[in-house]
Design an enzyme around this catalytic site. Structure first.
Site, PDB file in Angstrom:
ATOM      1  N   SER A 242       1.254  40.238  87.130  1.00  0.00           N
ATOM      2  CA  SER A 242       0.013  40.333  87.908  1.00  0.00           C
ATOM      3  C   SER A 242       0.076  41.472  88.928  1.00  0.00           C
ATOM      4  CB  SER A 242      -0.320  39.002  88.591  1.00  0.00           C
ATOM      5  OG  SER A 242       0.791  38.463  89.250  1.00  0.00           O
ATOM      6  N   HIS A 272       3.236  33.465  82.422  1.00  0.00           N
ATOM      7  CA  HIS A 272       3.097  33.806  83.853  1.00  0.00           C
ATOM      8  C   HIS A 272       2.364  32.637  84.521  1.00  0.00           C
ATOM      9  CE1 HIS A 272       3.034  36.192  87.380  1.00  0.00           C
ATOM     10  NE2 HIS A 272       2.160  37.122  87.068  1.00  0.00           N
ATOM     11  N   HIS A 319      13.195  32.536  84.051  1.00  0.00           N
ATOM     12  CA  HIS A 319      12.571  33.604  84.819  1.00  0.00           C
ATOM     13  C   HIS A 319      13.134  34.946  84.367  1.00  0.00           C
ATOM     14  CE1 HIS A 319      10.947  35.876  88.206  1.00  0.00           C
ATOM     15  NE2 HIS A 319      10.091  34.894  88.295  1.00  0.00           N
ATOM     16  N   ARG A 328      10.883  28.682  95.611  1.00  0.00           N
ATOM     17  CA  ARG A 328       9.491  28.206  95.669  1.00  0.00           C
ATOM     18  C   ARG A 328       9.375  26.818  95.028  1.00  0.00           C
ATOM     19  NH1 ARG A 328       6.658  33.070  92.600  1.00  0.00           N
ATOM     20  NH2 ARG A 328       8.335  32.449  91.186  1.00  0.00           N
ATOM     21  N   ASP A 374       6.405  27.165  88.920  1.00  0.00           N
ATOM     22  CA  ASP A 374       5.390  26.398  88.200  1.00  0.00           C
ATOM     23  C   ASP A 374       5.867  25.017  87.761  1.00  0.00           C
ATOM     24  OD1 ASP A 374       3.559  28.587  88.282  1.00  0.00           O
ATOM     25  OD2 ASP A 374       4.746  29.552  86.734  1.00  0.00           O
TER      26      ASP A 374
HETATM   27  N1  HAX Z   1      12.253  27.403  77.189  1.00  0.00           N
HETATM   28  C1  HAX Z   1      12.721  27.773  75.972  1.00  0.00           C
HETATM   29  N2  HAX Z   1      13.218  29.000  75.710  1.00  0.00           N
HETATM   30  C2  HAX Z   1      13.279  29.862  76.721  1.00  0.00           C
HETATM   31  C3  HAX Z   1      12.849  29.545  78.017  1.00  0.00           C
HETATM   32  C4  HAX Z   1      12.304  28.266  78.238  1.00  0.00           C
HETATM   33  N3  HAX Z   1      11.824  27.893  79.406  1.00  0.00           N
HETATM   34  N4  HAX Z   1      13.040  30.610  78.814  1.00  0.00           N
HETATM   35  C5  HAX Z   1      13.559  31.583  78.042  1.00  0.00           C
HETATM   36  N5  HAX Z   1      13.682  31.137  76.782  1.00  0.00           N
HETATM   37  C6  HAX Z   1      14.135  31.895  75.606  1.00  0.00           C
HETATM   38  C7  HAX Z   1      13.218  33.099  75.402  1.00  0.00           C
HETATM   39  O1  HAX Z   1      12.012  32.709  74.750  1.00  0.00           O
HETATM   40  C8  HAX Z   1      14.102  34.017  74.604  1.00  0.00           C
HETATM   41  O2  HAX Z   1      14.144  33.537  73.279  1.00  0.00           O
HETATM   42  P1  HAX Z   1      14.267  34.543  72.027  1.00  0.00           P
HETATM   43  O3  HAX Z   1      15.492  35.368  72.274  1.00  0.00           O
HETATM   44  O4  HAX Z   1      14.343  33.660  70.851  1.00  0.00           O
HETATM   45  O5  HAX Z   1      13.023  35.398  72.057  1.00  0.00           O
HETATM   46  C9  HAX Z   1      15.492  33.768  75.226  1.00  0.00           C
HETATM   47  O6  HAX Z   1      15.413  32.472  75.853  1.00  0.00           O
HETATM   48  C10 HAX Z   1      15.885  34.795  76.266  1.00  0.00           C
HETATM   49  O7  HAX Z   1      14.870  34.873  77.239  1.00  0.00           O
HETATM   50  P2  HAX Z   1      15.208  35.256  78.752  1.00  0.00           P
HETATM   51  O8  HAX Z   1      15.779  36.640  78.749  1.00  0.00           O
HETATM   52  O9  HAX Z   1      16.018  34.184  79.379  1.00  0.00           O
HETATM   53  O10 HAX Z   1      13.794  35.184  79.432  1.00  0.00           O
HETATM   54  P3  HAX Z   1      12.688  36.345  79.536  1.00  0.00           P
HETATM   55  O11 HAX Z   1      13.042  37.193  80.717  1.00  0.00           O
HETATM   56  O12 HAX Z   1      12.474  37.026  78.250  1.00  0.00           O
HETATM   57  O13 HAX Z   1      11.391  35.488  79.857  1.00  0.00           O
HETATM   58  C11 HAX Z   1      10.142  33.793  80.922  1.00  0.00           C
HETATM   59  C12 HAX Z   1      11.185  34.890  81.108  1.00  0.00           C
HETATM   60  C13 HAX Z   1       9.735  33.281  82.280  1.00  0.00           C
HETATM   61  C14 HAX Z   1       8.919  34.402  80.241  1.00  0.00           C
HETATM   62  C15 HAX Z   1      10.746  32.658  80.072  1.00  0.00           C
HETATM   63  O14 HAX Z   1      11.825  32.074  80.752  1.00  0.00           O
HETATM   64  C16 HAX Z   1       9.734  31.605  79.688  1.00  0.00           C
HETATM   65  O15 HAX Z   1       9.028  31.766  78.677  1.00  0.00           O
HETATM   66  N6  HAX Z   1       9.637  30.484  80.476  1.00  0.00           N
HETATM   67  C17 HAX Z   1       8.645  29.437  80.237  1.00  0.00           C
HETATM   68  C18 HAX Z   1       7.266  29.859  80.724  1.00  0.00           C
HETATM   69  C19 HAX Z   1       7.220  29.898  82.223  1.00  0.00           C
HETATM   70  O16 HAX Z   1       7.633  28.995  82.907  1.00  0.00           O
HETATM   71  N7  HAX Z   1       6.665  30.979  82.771  1.00  0.00           N
HETATM   72  C20 HAX Z   1       6.478  31.127  84.220  1.00  0.00           C
HETATM   73  C21 HAX Z   1       7.507  32.059  84.854  1.00  0.00           C
HETATM   74  C22 HAX Z   1       7.331  32.208  86.340  1.00  0.00           C
HETATM   75  C23 HAX Z   1       6.076  32.917  86.632  1.00  0.00           C
HETATM   76  O17 HAX Z   1       5.848  34.081  86.367  1.00  0.00           O
HETATM   77  N8  HAX Z   1       5.132  32.210  87.128  1.00  0.00           N
HETATM   78  O18 HAX Z   1       3.907  32.683  87.262  1.00  0.00           O
END
Ligand code: HAX
Length: 437
Positions: A242, A272, A319, A328, A374
């Site tokens: 964002s 996000h 994250h 948070r 979240d």
């Molecule tokens: N559940 C299952 N798998 C997860 C996971 C979770 N909560 N978090 C990461 N992973 C997986 C990823 O999908 C990725 O899988 P692949 O290699 O198969 O593609 C692997 O673990 C490595 O990911 P990472 O390097 O640890 O995480 P990223 O930096 O790529 O992504 C995210 C960060 C926040 C997007 C991710 O942890 C996620 O999808 N979390 C769940 C959604 C979420 O809570 N989002 C909000 C984040 C905070 C925010 O911005 N709030 O607004």
């Protein structure tokens, strides 16, 4: 000119000189090597943005102008000594880098109360033209764009504004926009979930307290929660989607409304800000599938494993930068333990916190198995009766405006140019790696 704008000039112009010096005299200095993996994983860790409002440490979490969340809770002005800090104060701190006094907070509060009256009627017509079941983020973002008719930036630009002055109409747009977002958010909430029975703002209330009031919640506890919510979601450095989207679109001198709208389109993604409502969907689906109001830790474990086996993410966990439990999350847990010690959703969220990280760790790939902001915010809102999940991301968006729009004012004060990173095709990367198909 008011004293805040005067201060922005005093602080901002010498800083803009430094930015110019860094570009002109130190432009060839190598500051970082970029690895193939960083590009392929979303530029993680690549230093490419200048942001001073807040800084995110992977282990410690966010600091706003050097202050951690517990420090903000102690030092920012409050209405009641035992209450939560006022978002107006955080805005002042992020904007000027100085801890505000109560008078400063009152000044901002009054400014926002006055400017809030300026929403033109067509904005409500535009919202009303959308189906009621259009997601609240669609309605929110459409309203933000519709308010763009009020932007002074383009008029000033066409009139022949000096580059050094871009920040001025940007600041005016930012102040107008922030003042109006709670009214828009509450309007959408009441339109969608309360048959359009709207509640007028109360001029005696602060910005966040008024949001709770206009949504239909008048207890002091909910107002406290709203103040805390608006503070902790406000900013998370410059690289989150964002903030980065707002900055990127602003870099071509799109006005603050267009720029913020871009940021909100990003916030609406499930990885996000939409995660705050997805957490509640995930919890409720788990309850339904297990057939229990209070699933046991073992049942949560099984359900979490199944989610991962199906190739889905567990919302609220993980994250892109953080490598510890998000402060948070912890501050919300602290609030919940103080005010809602027996709320079933808070107990459930605490149990999830006890079992999910281990399961995520066991995948061997999740870099951060800990909860983010979240993971609990929806449970708190739900426990106070704000059970309409689709509005949660809008509330996040109202708060996020404080940070990303402050960043936008500073982008223009620094005189930052158009952002234009270089892209390459797959063959280029394969050649760098020394591989062929
Ligand atoms: N559940 C299952 N798998 C997860 C996971 C979770 N909560 N978090 C990461 N992973 C997986 C990823 O999908 C990725 O899988 P692949 O290699 O198969 O593609 C692997 O673990 C490595 O990911 P990472 O390097 O640890 O995480 P990223 O930096 O790529 O992504 C995210 C960060 C926040 C997007 C991710 O942890 C996620 O999808 N979390 C769940 C959604 C979420 O809570 N989002 C909000 C984040 C905070 C925010 O911005 N709030 O607004």
């Amino acid at each position: 000119m008011d004293y805040i704008k005067q201060r922005l000039i005093e602080i901002g112009h010498p800083k803009a000189d430094i930015v110019r010096k860094l570009t002109k005299e130190h432009g060839d200095k190598v500051i970082q090597d970029v690895k193939m993996g960083q590009v392929m994983t979303g530029m993680k860790g690549v230093v490419s943005l200048l942001t001073c409002t807040s800084k995110l440490d992977p282990e410690e979490g966010i600091r706003f102008r050097g202050y951690s969340i517990p420090e903000l809770r102690e030092k920012l002005p409050k209405i009641h000594d035992d209450g939560e800090p006022l978002p107006e104060g955080l805005f002042f701190l992020m904007l000027l880098g100085e801890m505000p006094t109560k008078d400063d907070v009152n000044f901002i509060s009054n400014q926002w109360a006055q400017r809030g009256h300026g929403i033109p009627p067509h904005v409500f017509d535009v919202i009303n033209a959308l189906p009621k079941d259009a997601h609240p983020m669609i309605q929110f973002n459409t309203a933000i764009l519709a308010m763009s008719t009020e932007s002074q930036f383009r008029k000033a630009y066409l009139a022949g504004m000096d580059k050094k002055d871009y920040w001025g109409p940007t600041y005016e747009g930012v102040m107008d926009l922030i003042s109006r977002l709670p009214i828009i958010a509450a309007y959408i909430y009441r339109r969608v979930f309360f048959d359009g029975k709207y509640i007028d703002p109360d001029p005696s209330l602060d910005w966040a307290g008024n949001l709770a009031h206009m949504m239909g919640y008048d207890s002091e506890e909910i107002k406290r929660l709203m103040r805390l919510y608006m503070v902790i979601h406000a900013d998370h450095e410059g690289g989150n989607v964002s903030a980065h989207a707002t900055h990127l679109v602003g870099s071509v001198l799109s006005n603050p409304y267009y720029s913020f709208s871009a940021g909100m389109n990003g916030l609406a993604g499930p990885l996000h800000g939409m995660a705050n409502q997805d957490v509640m969907h995930w919890i409720n689906k788990m309850k339904r599938e297990i057939g229990a109001e209070e699933p046991s830790k073992e049942q949560i474990q099984e359900y979490a494993k199944k989610t991962i086996e199906k190739g889905q993410v567990i919302p609220g966990y993980g994250h892109a930068v953080l490598r510890k439990t998000d402060p948070r999350f912890l501050v919300q847990l602290d609030f919940a333990r103080k005010y809602l010690p027996n709320a079933p959703y808070i107990k459930l969220v605490s149990n999830i916190y006890e079992v999910v990280p281990e399961i995520l760790l066991s995948t061997g790939k999740v870099k951060n198995p800990w909860p983010n902001v979240d993971a609990i915010s929806g449970a708190l809102l739900t426990s106070y009766g704000i059970t309409e999940f689709p509005i949660y991301t809008v509330l996040f968006g109202v708060s996020r405006a404080l940070g990303v729009l402050t960043q936008l004012v500073w982008d223009r004060l620094y005189g930052l140019p158009i952002e234009r990173p270089k892209s390459q095709n797959l063959a280029w990367f394969m050649e760098k790696a020394g591989i062929t198909e």
